[in-house]
Design an enzyme around this catalytic site. Structure first.
Site, PDB file in Angstrom:
ATOM      1  N   GLY A 193     -28.509  30.821 -23.962  1.00 24.87           N
ATOM      2  CA  GLY A 193     -29.058  31.648 -25.044  1.00 24.87           C
ATOM      3  C   GLY A 193     -29.277  33.072 -24.552  1.00 24.87           C
ATOM      4  O   GLY A 193     -30.265  33.730 -24.891  1.00 24.87           O
ATOM      5  N   GLN A 249     -32.651  37.718 -28.509  1.00 24.24           N
ATOM      6  CA  GLN A 249     -33.601  38.829 -28.317  1.00 24.24           C
ATOM      7  C   GLN A 249     -34.202  38.819 -26.910  1.00 24.24           C
ATOM      8  O   GLN A 249     -34.162  39.822 -26.207  1.00 24.24           O
ATOM      9  CB  GLN A 249     -34.731  38.745 -29.353  1.00 24.24           C
ATOM     10  CG  GLN A 249     -35.687  39.936 -29.289  1.00 24.24           C
ATOM     11  CD  GLN A 249     -37.032  39.676 -29.965  1.00 24.24           C
ATOM     12  OE1 GLN A 249     -37.363  38.550 -30.321  1.00 24.24           O
ATOM     13  NE2 GLN A 249     -37.791  40.735 -30.160  1.00 24.24           N
ATOM     14  N   ASP A 251     -23.875  31.786 -23.867  1.00 21.79           N
ATOM     15  CA  ASP A 251     -24.298  31.744 -25.267  1.00 21.79           C
ATOM     16  C   ASP A 251     -23.124  31.234 -26.082  1.00 21.79           C
ATOM     17  O   ASP A 251     -22.015  31.112 -25.576  1.00 21.79           O
ATOM     18  CB  ASP A 251     -24.726  33.142 -25.750  1.00 21.79           C
ATOM     19  CG  ASP A 251     -25.748  33.068 -26.884  1.00 21.79           C
ATOM     20  OD1 ASP A 251     -25.428  32.480 -27.933  1.00 21.79           O
ATOM     21  OD2 ASP A 251     -26.868  33.589 -26.720  1.00 21.79           O
ATOM     22  N   ARG A 256     -22.112  32.907 -28.594  1.00 21.64           N
ATOM     23  CA  ARG A 256     -21.451  34.143 -29.047  1.00 21.64           C
ATOM     24  C   ARG A 256     -21.543  35.200 -27.960  1.00 21.64           C
ATOM     25  O   ARG A 256     -22.352  35.072 -27.042  1.00 21.64           O
ATOM     26  CB  ARG A 256     -22.152  34.657 -30.309  1.00 21.64           C
ATOM     27  CG  ARG A 256     -23.619  34.953 -30.025  1.00 21.64           C
ATOM     28  CD  ARG A 256     -24.444  35.233 -31.274  1.00 21.64           C
ATOM     29  NE  ARG A 256     -25.850  35.022 -30.988  1.00 21.64           N
ATOM     30  CZ  ARG A 256     -26.760  35.984 -30.905  1.00 21.64           C
ATOM     31  NH1 ARG A 256     -26.435  37.240 -31.078  1.00 21.64           N
ATOM     32  NH2 ARG A 256     -28.021  35.706 -30.657  1.00 21.64           N
ATOM     33  N   TYR A 260     -40.179  24.195 -36.299  1.00 15.04           N
ATOM     34  CA  TYR A 260     -40.150  24.915 -35.029  1.00 15.04           C
ATOM     35  C   TYR A 260     -41.365  24.546 -34.165  1.00 15.04           C
ATOM     36  O   TYR A 260     -41.231  24.221 -32.983  1.00 15.04           O
ATOM     37  CB  TYR A 260     -40.136  26.411 -35.331  1.00 15.04           C
ATOM     38  CG  TYR A 260     -40.157  27.327 -34.143  1.00 15.04           C
ATOM     39  CD1 TYR A 260     -39.109  27.342 -33.232  1.00 15.04           C
ATOM     40  CD2 TYR A 260     -41.217  28.210 -33.940  1.00 15.04           C
ATOM     41  CE1 TYR A 260     -39.118  28.215 -32.151  1.00 15.04           C
ATOM     42  CE2 TYR A 260     -41.233  29.086 -32.870  1.00 15.04           C
ATOM     43  CZ  TYR A 260     -40.187  29.084 -31.965  1.00 15.04           C
ATOM     44  OH  TYR A 260     -40.201  29.950 -30.915  1.00 15.04           O
TER      45      TYR A 260
HETATM   46  N1  SER Z   1     -41.625  34.710 -32.872  1.00 17.11           N
HETATM   47  C1  SER Z   1     -41.536  33.321 -33.216  1.00 17.11           C
HETATM   48  C2  SER Z   1     -41.320  33.129 -34.653  1.00 17.11           C
HETATM   49  O1  SER Z   1     -41.779  33.941 -35.418  1.00 17.11           O
HETATM   50  C3  SER Z   1     -42.786  32.617 -32.800  1.00 17.11           C
HETATM   51  O2  SER Z   1     -42.602  32.028 -31.567  1.00 17.11           O
HETATM   52  O3  SER Z   1     -40.727  32.174 -35.047  1.00 17.11           O
END
Ligand code: SER
Length: 310
Positions: free
Chosen positions: A9, A13, A35, A37, A143
């Site tokens: 990855g 960012q 990655d 890409r 997540y």
């Molecule tokens: N920056 C992340 C998000 O907003 C949080 O870990 O998903």
């Protein structure tokens, strides 16, 4: 044996800047970027690069053998907002890949892992101010669920099999080199681009939504510091904090540089996510145990962002 590092990855960012920092520290040829890409020119031209689909165990293993990898930084992930749209795919990327890597370490194919967690492990039932290291963890997002499960898997592999895996719970990360993608905290990066290009910004979170944030350089420092220290006796996914602000406060800071900048608010589904996350984080354990200290206050990161994006 000297360290050979694989960043999975590497074009994201955090991955893109982390890879460059690691290359500076360990030598370009010792840090392999990977990655699905291609990344920016700096990343692609400064050292080895391999295309890897993070969900493809065989291709990760091939690259490990090809370079004699000792350490993996697993930075590939689907962030909070995107993950809500593709829950199963997010689980696959965020969880299965971690289990592959943990198994590689258990089988002594590699010796060290960095795997980031997030403030998303916290939920509605967590105290939102000065959120402690150890507290109620009932995340409401896919997540967050994957990050919490990941933390527990890391703890399990550490305790049962002696796997050296290290983790920080990142807040929202602010940076200008590579855009973030799919996060709830991303407004705090977008806002700078729009302030400079359009002089106005429509924010997807409400004016008063306070969230913990950190400038990229601080996040990289924390990451290298926690990886440099001795192996943990007990696995801890460390809270790390720097600043906290809401869109209204960030706007006032930006207006000190760009007095005509205006903001409007149109909260969308990401508001619900933000409402379950902490406003401020207690990171006293990281500060005590490995002398973590942030440098960039809100006014500093605003200046740096505007300066570099201009
Ligand atoms: N920056 C992340 C998000 O907003 C949080 O870990 O998903």
């Amino acid at each position: 044996m000297s360290e050979k590092i694989l960043v999975i990855g590497a074009c994201g960012q955090i991955g893109s800047e982390l890879t460059m920092k690691l290359r500076e520290k360990y030598g370009n040829q010792n840090v392999i970027a990977s990655d699905i890409r291609e990344g920016n020119d700096e990343l692609m031209n400064s050292g080895p690069f391999e295309f890897i689909d993070a969900t493809d165990k065989a291709s990760i293993l091939m690259v490990i053998h090809k370079y004699g990898i000792t350490t993996i930084y697993l930075m590939a992930a689907m962030l909070s907002a995107t993950a809500e749209k593709q829950p199963k795919k997010a689980w696959d990327i965020n969880m299965n890949t971690l289990l592959y890597i943990l198994d590689f370490a258990k089988e002594k194919i590699i010796s060290k892992i960095y795997w980031p967690s997030s403030i998303a492990v916290f939920g509605e039932t967590t105290p939102r101010i000065d959120t402690p290291q150890q507290t109620i963890l009932e995340p409401a997002t896919v997540y967050g669920i994957s990050k919490l499960a990941g933390e527990r898997w890391c703890a399990y592999y550490h305790q049962k099999f002696g796997v050296d895996v290290r983790t920080l719970r990142y807040p929202g990360i602010i940076s200008w080199k590579t855009p973030p993608g799919g996060g709830t905290t991303d407004y705090a990066v977008e806002i700078f681009h729009k302030a400079l290009s359009d002089g106005k910004y429509e924010c997807f979170l409400s004016a008063e939504t306070t969230l913990p944030m950190m400038y990229m350089d601080d996040a990289l420092k924390a990451t290298l510091d926690v990886m440099d220290g001795p192996k943990f006796d007990t696995y801890i996914a460390y809270n790390v904090a720097a600043v906290s602000f809401n869109p209204k406060e960030l706007t006032s800071e930006i207006q000190k540089h760009l007095p005509n900048f205006t903001i409007s608010y149109k909260p969308d589904f990401r508001q619900k996510i933000a409402d379950t996350w902490p406003q401020t984080i207690n990171d006293s354990l990281a500060r005590k145990e490995w002398s973590w200290k942030h440098e960039y206050e809100t006014s500093d990161l605003v200046s740096v962002m505007l300066e570099n994006l201009k």
